[in-house]
Design a protein around this motif. Structure first.
Motif, PDB file in Angstrom:
ATOM      1  N   THR A 158       0.821  -1.210   0.000  1.00  0.00           N
ATOM      2  CA  THR A 158       0.000   0.000   0.000  1.00  0.00           C
ATOM      3  C   THR A 158       0.858   1.264   0.000  1.00  0.00           C
ATOM      4  O   THR A 158       0.437   2.292  -0.531  1.00  0.00           O
ATOM      5  N   ALA A 196      -9.123  -7.107   2.881  1.00  0.00           N
ATOM      6  CA  ALA A 196     -10.336  -6.603   2.245  1.00  0.00           C
ATOM      7  C   ALA A 196     -10.040  -5.299   1.509  1.00  0.00           C
ATOM      8  O   ALA A 196      -9.259  -4.475   2.006  1.00  0.00           O
ATOM      9  N   PRO A 197     -10.645  -5.071   0.345  1.00  0.00           N
ATOM     10  CA  PRO A 197     -10.382  -3.844  -0.421  1.00  0.00           C
ATOM     11  C   PRO A 197     -10.547  -2.552   0.383  1.00  0.00           C
ATOM     12  O   PRO A 197      -9.704  -1.652   0.251  1.00  0.00           O
ATOM     13  N   PRO A 198     -11.596  -2.403   1.221  1.00  0.00           N
ATOM     14  CA  PRO A 198     -11.678  -1.157   2.000  1.00  0.00           C
ATOM     15  C   PRO A 198     -10.497  -0.965   2.953  1.00  0.00           C
ATOM     16  O   PRO A 198     -10.032   0.161   3.155  1.00  0.00           O
ATOM     17  N   TYR A 230      -7.434  -2.197   2.487  1.00  0.00           N
ATOM     18  CA  TYR A 230      -6.299  -1.863   1.616  1.00  0.00           C
ATOM     19  C   TYR A 230      -6.328  -0.368   1.296  1.00  0.00           C
ATOM     20  O   TYR A 230      -5.301   0.319   1.389  1.00  0.00           O
ATOM     21  N   GLU A 231      -7.498   0.143   0.963  1.00  0.00           N
ATOM     22  CA  GLU A 231      -7.623   1.561   0.589  1.00  0.00           C
ATOM     23  C   GLU A 231      -7.320   2.464   1.774  1.00  0.00           C
ATOM     24  O   GLU A 231      -6.692   3.526   1.625  1.00  0.00           O
ATOM     25  N   VAL A 278     -11.940   5.946  -1.609  1.00  0.00           N
ATOM     26  CA  VAL A 278     -10.821   5.674  -2.517  1.00  0.00           C
ATOM     27  C   VAL A 278      -9.819   6.816  -2.406  1.00  0.00           C
ATOM     28  O   VAL A 278     -10.204   7.997  -2.414  1.00  0.00           O
TER      29      VAL A 278
END
Length: 337
Positions: A245, A275-277, A279-280, A325
């Protein structure tokens, strides 16, 4: 009364550091022919050309707050990586007394600076001209670092700081002031709180390992089709997703480059199960780390950009909170910083 180092111009800062670099090199078994500035940023690095034709890179830790134990861990891991992997890395060079680490007094700063001499890495920083092919190699290198780290044991007297802290152990410099008014600080602290919650969950489920922790396109070089990785000064004990990240932060919004980074990693090791959230959130957290650090950095050029860098960082973080995002190309920026 002498001018504080942070208030000196860039040339004046470099001149005072050059004198320290020359003094530090006296501890090494070499004859210096030429000393040239490579980078004056968080730390300051000089290229060293010797009378015998060899090249090295001398790093002075100007803004780094690394302890002797952390510096010892950094050079120990680099030496092990050079021995155990095919990665191109800066190898720490021994002084006349055999030590891989030293320090040198700097009058302008009023304290000693850690000084380390590394083998020379040819090529140019990837920077903004990086291609998907090169990013796949960065991903591969990250996976190799993480795989090696999993089985690496630090020697006695060496220790790496934990990267569980959302500010990466750099101290909390987030205070209200002219550059960071209360409403802006609230935005930064809201993201910091989210990052803390994500890291708490991830660290509860995974064991940390050594990380590069600053793997961006200005800390990798490309030469004749080969990648080299350098600047392990921020290395610490963390989770593989943190390296990814951090890299992704500098790639936004170039989705094809971020995809190539992850593809290269996956070719060597499974991608972290995050999870994508989450990671963001960790991508956005990099903006908080950089903002916190730049507020107290002594580099003259970085001090000069703070009046635009700080509000731009807040604008990006506010956009992240609204959208989920993180991007650098959001509306309302003062300029491209």
């Amino acid at each position: 009364m002498s001018t504080p180092f942070a208030q000196l111009s860039r040339p004046a800062q470099v001149a005072r550091l050059r004198a320290s670099a020359q003094a530090a090199l006296q501890a090494y078994p070499l004859e210096v022919r030429r000393l040239r500035l490579l980078n004056h940023g968080f730390n300051t690095t000089f290229r060293v050309d010797t009378t015998s034709g060899e090249r090295y890179a001398l790093r002075l830790n100007v803004n780094s707050r690394r302890s002797p134990a952390q510096l010892a861990a950094e050079v120990a891991w680099l030496a092990a990586l050079a021995r155990d992997t095919d990665l191109q890395l800066p190898v720490p060079q021994p002084r006349r007394d055999g030590a891989l680490l030293g320090e040198v007094w700097n009058e302008a700063l009023g304290h000693a600076l850690p000084a380390t001499l590394f083998s020379w890495l040819p090529g140019r920083d990837l920077g903004e001209q990086a291609t998907p092919r090169q990013l796949r190699e960065v991903g591969r290198a990250a996976a190799l670092l993480h795989r090696h780290a999993q089985g690496f044991t630090l020697p006695a007297g060496a220790a790496l700081q934990s990267l569980r802290d959302p500010l990466m152990g750099m101290g909390d410099h987030l205070r209200p002031g002219p550059l960071l008014p209360e409403d802006a600080l609230a935005v930064v602290q809201a993201v910091r709180t989210q990052v803390d919650a994500v890291l708490a969950r991830l660290y509860a489920a995974q064991a940390p390992r050594p990380l590069h922790a600053d793997l961006h396109l200005w800390n990798v070089k490309w030469h004749r089709g080969r990648l080299s990785v350098f600047d392990f000064d921020d290395s610490g004990l963390g989770l593989p997703v943190q390296d990814l990240t951090i890299s992704a932060y500098y790639l936004r919004p170039k989705a094809e480059l971020e995809a190539a980074l992850l593809d290269g990693y996956a070719a060597v090791a499974p991608l972290p199960d995050v999870a994508p959230p989450d990671y963001e959130t960790l991508v956005a957290g990099r903006a908080v780390v950089l903002l916190n650090d730049l507020l107290v950095n002594t580099n003259a050029e970085w001090q000069a950009i703070l009046p635009r860098y700080v509000p731009n960082s807040v604008t990006k973080l506010r956009a992240y909170l609204d959208s989920g995002v993180f991007r650098h190309d959001v509306p309302g920026l003062l300029d491209k910083a």
